[in-house]
Design a protein around this motif. Structure first.
Motif, short mmCIF file in Angstrom:
data_model
loop_
_atom_site.label_atom_id
_atom_site.label_comp_id
_atom_site.label_asym_id
_atom_site.label_seq_id
_atom_site.Cartn_x
_atom_site.Cartn_y
_atom_site.Cartn_z
N LEU A 120 70.04 43.75 -21.11
CA LEU A 120 69.03 43.08 -20.30
C LEU A 120 68.25 42.08 -21.14
O LEU A 120 68.08 40.92 -20.75
CB LEU A 120 68.08 44.08 -19.66
CG LEU A 120 66.89 43.48 -18.92
CD1 LEU A 120 67.36 42.73 -17.68
CD2 LEU A 120 65.89 44.56 -18.55
N ARG A 121 67.79 42.49 -22.31
CA ARG A 121 66.99 41.60 -23.17
C ARG A 121 67.84 40.44 -23.68
O ARG A 121 67.36 39.30 -23.79
CB ARG A 121 66.38 42.37 -24.33
CG ARG A 121 65.45 43.50 -23.91
CD ARG A 121 64.32 43.04 -23.00
NE ARG A 121 63.58 44.18 -22.48
CZ ARG A 121 62.87 44.17 -21.37
NH1 ARG A 121 62.77 43.08 -20.66
NH2 ARG A 121 62.25 45.24 -20.97
N GLU A 122 69.11 40.68 -23.98
CA GLU A 122 70.00 39.59 -24.41
C GLU A 122 70.19 38.57 -23.29
O GLU A 122 70.20 37.36 -23.54
CB GLU A 122 71.35 40.14 -24.86
CG GLU A 122 71.29 40.87 -26.18
CD GLU A 122 72.60 41.54 -26.56
OE1 GLU A 122 73.50 41.66 -25.70
OE2 GLU A 122 72.71 41.97 -27.71
N MET A 123 70.30 39.06 -22.06
CA MET A 123 70.44 38.16 -20.92
C MET A 123 69.16 37.36 -20.71
O MET A 123 69.20 36.17 -20.39
CB MET A 123 70.81 38.95 -19.66
CG MET A 123 72.21 39.52 -19.71
SD MET A 123 72.58 40.59 -18.29
CE MET A 123 72.61 39.39 -16.97
N GLU A 124 68.02 38.00 -20.88
CA GLU A 124 66.74 37.30 -20.74
C GLU A 124 66.62 36.17 -21.76
O GLU A 124 66.16 35.07 -21.43
CB GLU A 124 65.57 38.27 -20.93
CG GLU A 124 65.38 39.22 -19.78
CD GLU A 124 64.33 40.27 -20.04
OE1 GLU A 124 63.87 40.87 -19.06
OE2 GLU A 124 63.95 40.51 -21.22
N ILE A 125 67.05 36.44 -22.99
CA ILE A 125 67.01 35.41 -24.03
C ILE A 125 67.90 34.23 -23.65
O ILE A 125 67.51 33.07 -23.78
CB ILE A 125 67.40 35.99 -25.41
CG1 ILE A 125 66.31 36.94 -25.91
CG2 ILE A 125 67.67 34.88 -26.42
CD1 ILE A 125 66.72 37.78 -27.11
N ALA A 126 69.10 34.52 -23.17
CA ALA A 126 70.04 33.46 -22.78
C ALA A 126 69.46 32.62 -21.64
O ALA A 126 69.57 31.39 -21.64
CB ALA A 126 71.38 34.06 -22.38
N ILE A 127 68.83 33.26 -20.68
CA ILE A 127 68.24 32.54 -19.56
C ILE A 127 67.04 31.72 -20.02
O ILE A 127 66.87 30.57 -19.60
CB ILE A 127 67.86 33.52 -18.43
CG1 ILE A 127 69.14 34.10 -17.82
CG2 ILE A 127 66.99 32.84 -17.37
CD1 ILE A 127 68.91 35.29 -16.91
N ALA A 128 66.22 32.27 -20.89
CA ALA A 128 65.08 31.53 -21.43
C ALA A 128 65.55 30.28 -22.17
O ALA A 128 64.97 29.20 -22.03
CB ALA A 128 64.25 32.41 -22.35
N LYS A 129 66.61 30.42 -22.94
CA LYS A 129 67.17 29.28 -23.67
C LYS A 129 67.65 28.20 -22.69
O LYS A 129 67.40 27.01 -22.89
CB LYS A 129 68.32 29.74 -24.56
CG LYS A 129 68.89 28.65 -25.42
CD LYS A 129 69.99 29.20 -26.32
CE LYS A 129 70.55 28.11 -27.22
NZ LYS A 129 71.60 28.63 -28.11
N GLU A 130 68.32 28.62 -21.64
CA GLU A 130 68.82 27.68 -20.63
C GLU A 130 67.65 26.98 -19.92
O GLU A 130 67.68 25.77 -19.69
CB GLU A 130 69.67 28.43 -19.61
CG GLU A 130 70.27 27.55 -18.54
CD GLU A 130 71.11 28.34 -17.56
OE1 GLU A 130 71.17 27.92 -16.40
OE2 GLU A 130 71.71 29.36 -17.95
#
Length: 67
Positions: free
Chosen positions: A13-23
């Motif tokens: 979940l946290r890895e996905m949040e980071i990827a979305i924040a970057k996008e």
């Protein structure tokens, strides 16, 4: 979110949040509503703050949010 936890737990979940924040950091004129855990992660928060973006933390009691 339940599906993410069953597949990879909180770490996924946290890895996905980071990827979305970057996008999101690469976009302009965008409003993003996240859960509280997202902005507690320095990496995600730094992405959201990129390029002079503003981050607002709204705090409310659960009953207030439910209304």
């Amino acid at each position: 979110m339940h599906e993410v936890f069953s597949l990879g737990g909180e770490l996924l979940l946290r890895e996905m949040e980071i990827a979305i924040a970057k996008e999101c950091a690469a976009k302009e004129n965008l409003v993003v509503s996240t859960g509280g855990g997202t902005v507690l992660n320095k990496i995600s928060l730094d992405y959201f703050k990129q390029n002079g973006s503003k981050v607002f933390f709204l705090r409310a009691q659960f009953d207030t949010i439910m209304r």
